[in-house]
Design a protein around this motif. Structure first.
Motif, mmCIF file in Angstrom:
data_model
loop_
_atom_site.group_PDB
_atom_site.id
_atom_site.type_symbol
_atom_site.label_atom_id
_atom_site.label_comp_id
_atom_site.label_asym_id
_atom_site.label_seq_id
_atom_site.Cartn_x
_atom_site.Cartn_y
_atom_site.Cartn_z
ATOM 1 N N ARG A 11 43.551 40.774 44.624
ATOM 2 C CA ARG A 11 44.653 40.908 45.566
ATOM 3 C C ARG A 11 44.862 42.380 45.909
ATOM 4 N NH1 ARG A 11 48.912 37.147 43.884
ATOM 5 N NH2 ARG A 11 48.073 35.736 45.426
ATOM 6 N N SER A 12 44.551 43.241 44.941
ATOM 7 C CA SER A 12 44.674 44.685 45.157
ATOM 8 C C SER A 12 43.780 45.376 44.137
ATOM 9 C CB SER A 12 46.137 45.120 44.967
ATOM 10 O OG SER A 12 46.501 44.992 43.601
ATOM 11 N N ALA A 13 43.798 46.695 44.122
ATOM 12 C CA ALA A 13 42.975 47.434 43.165
ATOM 13 C C ALA A 13 43.414 47.179 41.732
ATOM 14 C CB ALA A 13 43.039 48.927 43.478
ATOM 15 N N SER A 14 44.680 46.752 41.546
ATOM 16 C CA SER A 14 45.191 46.572 40.184
ATOM 17 C C SER A 14 45.506 45.121 39.845
ATOM 18 C CB SER A 14 46.455 47.418 39.991
ATOM 19 O OG SER A 14 47.454 46.989 40.901
ATOM 20 N N GLU A 15 45.166 44.182 40.731
ATOM 21 C CA GLU A 15 45.491 42.776 40.503
ATOM 22 C C GLU A 15 44.298 41.906 40.882
ATOM 23 O OE1 GLU A 15 49.074 39.671 41.748
ATOM 24 O OE2 GLU A 15 49.089 41.687 42.551
ATOM 25 N N ALA A 16 43.771 41.155 39.905
ATOM 26 C CA ALA A 16 42.567 40.365 40.167
ATOM 27 C C ALA A 16 42.580 39.067 39.371
ATOM 28 C CB ALA A 16 41.323 41.176 39.816
ATOM 29 N N PHE A 17 41.757 38.129 39.820
ATOM 30 C CA PHE A 17 41.631 36.819 39.183
ATOM 31 C C PHE A 17 40.158 36.532 38.926
ATOM 32 C CE2 PHE A 17 45.336 36.771 41.849
ATOM 33 C CZ PHE A 17 46.290 36.051 41.151
ATOM 34 N N ALA A 18 39.886 35.863 37.819
ATOM 35 C CA ALA A 18 38.554 35.315 37.554
ATOM 36 C C ALA A 18 38.780 33.867 37.134
ATOM 37 C CB ALA A 18 37.852 36.086 36.450
ATOM 38 N N MET A 19 38.009 32.962 37.703
ATOM 39 C CA MET A 19 38.234 31.542 37.455
ATOM 40 C C MET A 19 36.904 30.860 37.232
ATOM 41 S SD MET A 19 40.335 28.900 39.908
ATOM 42 C CE MET A 19 39.452 29.347 41.405
ATOM 43 N N GLN A 20 36.856 30.014 36.219
ATOM 44 C CA GLN A 20 35.670 29.190 35.989
ATOM 45 C C GLN A 20 36.081 27.734 36.099
ATOM 46 O OE1 GLN A 20 33.045 30.124 32.764
ATOM 47 N NE2 GLN A 20 32.269 28.036 32.651
ATOM 48 N N LEU A 21 35.415 27.004 36.983
ATOM 49 C CA LEU A 21 35.661 25.579 37.161
ATOM 50 C C LEU A 21 34.452 24.830 36.623
ATOM 51 C CD1 LEU A 21 37.081 25.698 40.799
ATOM 52 C CD2 LEU A 21 38.358 25.667 38.656
ATOM 53 N N ASN A 22 34.702 23.873 35.734
ATOM 54 C CA ASN A 22 33.623 23.171 35.041
ATOM 55 C C ASN A 22 33.444 21.744 35.561
ATOM 56 O OD1 ASN A 22 33.177 25.369 33.167
ATOM 57 N ND2 ASN A 22 35.151 24.813 32.286
ATOM 58 N N THR A 23 32.254 21.193 35.366
ATOM 59 C CA THR A 23 31.937 19.863 35.880
ATOM 60 C C THR A 23 32.815 18.773 35.277
ATOM 61 O OG1 THR A 23 30.190 19.679 34.231
ATOM 62 C CG2 THR A 23 29.530 20.358 36.438
ATOM 63 N N ASP A 24 33.394 19.005 34.101
ATOM 64 C CA ASP A 24 34.238 17.977 33.479
ATOM 65 C C ASP A 24 35.693 18.040 33.968
ATOM 66 O OD1 ASP A 24 35.184 20.257 32.251
ATOM 67 O OD2 ASP A 24 34.864 19.536 30.201
ATOM 68 N N GLY A 25 35.960 18.903 34.962
ATOM 69 C CA GLY A 25 37.310 18.988 35.491
ATOM 70 C C GLY A 25 38.195 19.986 34.771
ATOM 71 N N SER A 26 37.625 20.747 33.843
ATOM 72 C CA SER A 26 38.419 21.767 33.141
ATOM 73 C C SER A 26 38.245 23.112 33.832
ATOM 74 C CB SER A 26 38.010 21.859 31.673
ATOM 75 O OG SER A 26 36.684 22.347 31.571
ATOM 76 N N PHE A 27 39.207 23.993 33.586
ATOM 77 C CA PHE A 27 39.107 25.334 34.161
ATOM 78 C C PHE A 27 39.608 26.366 33.177
ATOM 79 C CE2 PHE A 27 43.572 24.587 34.969
ATOM 80 C CZ PHE A 27 44.151 25.846 34.818
ATOM 81 N N VAL A 28 39.188 27.603 33.386
ATOM 82 C CA VAL A 28 39.731 28.776 32.700
ATOM 83 C C VAL A 28 40.046 29.786 33.794
ATOM 84 C CG1 VAL A 28 39.303 30.637 31.053
ATOM 85 C CG2 VAL A 28 38.368 28.350 30.613
ATOM 86 N N LEU A 29 41.261 30.314 33.765
ATOM 87 C CA LEU A 29 41.698 31.289 34.755
ATOM 88 C C LEU A 29 42.166 32.541 34.021
ATOM 89 C CD1 LEU A 29 42.419 31.885 37.777
ATOM 90 C CD2 LEU A 29 44.698 31.054 37.241
ATOM 91 N N VAL A 30 41.615 33.685 34.408
ATOM 92 C CA VAL A 30 42.024 34.960 33.832
ATOM 93 C C VAL A 30 42.658 35.781 34.946
ATOM 94 C CG1 VAL A 30 41.259 37.083 32.696
ATOM 95 C CG2 VAL A 30 40.194 34.889 32.093
ATOM 96 N N PHE A 31 43.845 36.281 34.677
ATOM 97 C CA PHE A 31 44.590 37.084 35.648
ATOM 98 C C PHE A 31 44.796 38.470 35.060
ATOM 99 C CE2 PHE A 31 48.978 38.372 37.068
ATOM 100 C CZ PHE A 31 48.624 38.726 38.353
ATOM 101 N N VAL A 32 44.440 39.498 35.819
ATOM 102 C CA VAL A 32 44.598 40.880 35.363
ATOM 103 C C VAL A 32 45.518 41.598 36.336
ATOM 104 C CG1 VAL A 32 43.422 43.052 34.851
ATOM 105 C CG2 VAL A 32 42.280 40.881 34.372
ATOM 106 N N LYS A 33 46.546 42.231 35.788
ATOM 107 C CA LYS A 33 47.434 43.035 36.622
ATOM 108 C C LYS A 33 47.782 44.297 35.855
ATOM 109 C CE LYS A 33 51.552 43.014 39.437
ATOM 110 N NZ LYS A 33 52.618 42.219 40.046
ATOM 111 N N ASP A 34 47.535 45.444 36.481
ATOM 112 C CA ASP A 34 47.826 46.743 35.874
ATOM 113 C C ASP A 34 47.245 46.863 34.464
ATOM 114 O OD1 ASP A 34 49.269 47.435 38.174
ATOM 115 O OD2 ASP A 34 51.075 46.472 37.385
#
Length: 118
Positions: free
Chosen positions: A38-61
Motif C-alpha cells: 500500500r506504501s513504502a511502509s505497509e505491505a501484505f503477503a498472502m498464501q492461498l492453498n488448494t485446501d482452502g486455507s490461507f496465511v496472511l502476513v501484514f507489515v506496517k512500519d
C-alpha cells in the motif's frame, strides 16, 4: 417375481455439493503466493492453498502481524475468515495469471493490487 428397481431415467440424488469451506473452481486461479504494497511502509503477503486455507502476513512500519484461516471465493468476492473469527472481505477484479485487484468491502481501506510471487 423380478426385482423391483427404479427406472434408469430417474434423476440420481446429487450428493456432490461442495462443502461450504472448499474454494470454488475459480479459486484454483488464486492458489499460490501473492504480495501487495500500500506504501513504502505497509505491505501484505498472502498464501492461498488448494485446501482452502490461507496465511496472511501484514507489515506496517516494520511490525509484522500474521493471520491464518480459510478462504472462500464466490463470484468476484474473496472472503478470508481467520481462525480467531476475524473476516476480511473484498471485491476481486482484473484477475490474471500474475495479478488481481482486491478492494476491501466497507471501511476506508483502499484497493490493493496483489502480484503473484510464485
Amino acid at each position: 417375481a423380478p426385482a423391483i428397481s427404479a427406472p434408469s431415467n430417474q434423476p440420481v440424488v446429487n450428493n456432490q455439493a461442495a462443502p461450504a469451506q472448499a474454494p470454488s473452481a475459480g479459486a484454483s486461479n488464486f492458489v499460490g503466493k501473492w504480495s501487495a504494497a500500500r506504501s513504502a511502509s505497509e505491505a501484505f503477503a498472502m498464501q492461498l492453498n488448494t485446501d482452502g486455507s490461507f496465511v496472511l502476513v501484514f507489515v506496517k512500519d516494520g511490525k509484522q502481524s500474521k493471520s491464518s484461516g480459510k478462504f472462500t471465493l464466490g463470484g468476484n468476492q474473496l472472503v478470508l475468515t481467520t481462525s480467531d473469527g476475524g473476516k476480511f472481505t473484498g471485491q476481486v477484479a482484473n484477475l490474471t495469471a500474475k495479478s488481481f485487484e482486491f478492494t476491501p468491502v466497507g471501511g476506508k481501506a483502499s484497493k490493493l493490487t496483489f502480484q503473484r510471487a510464485s
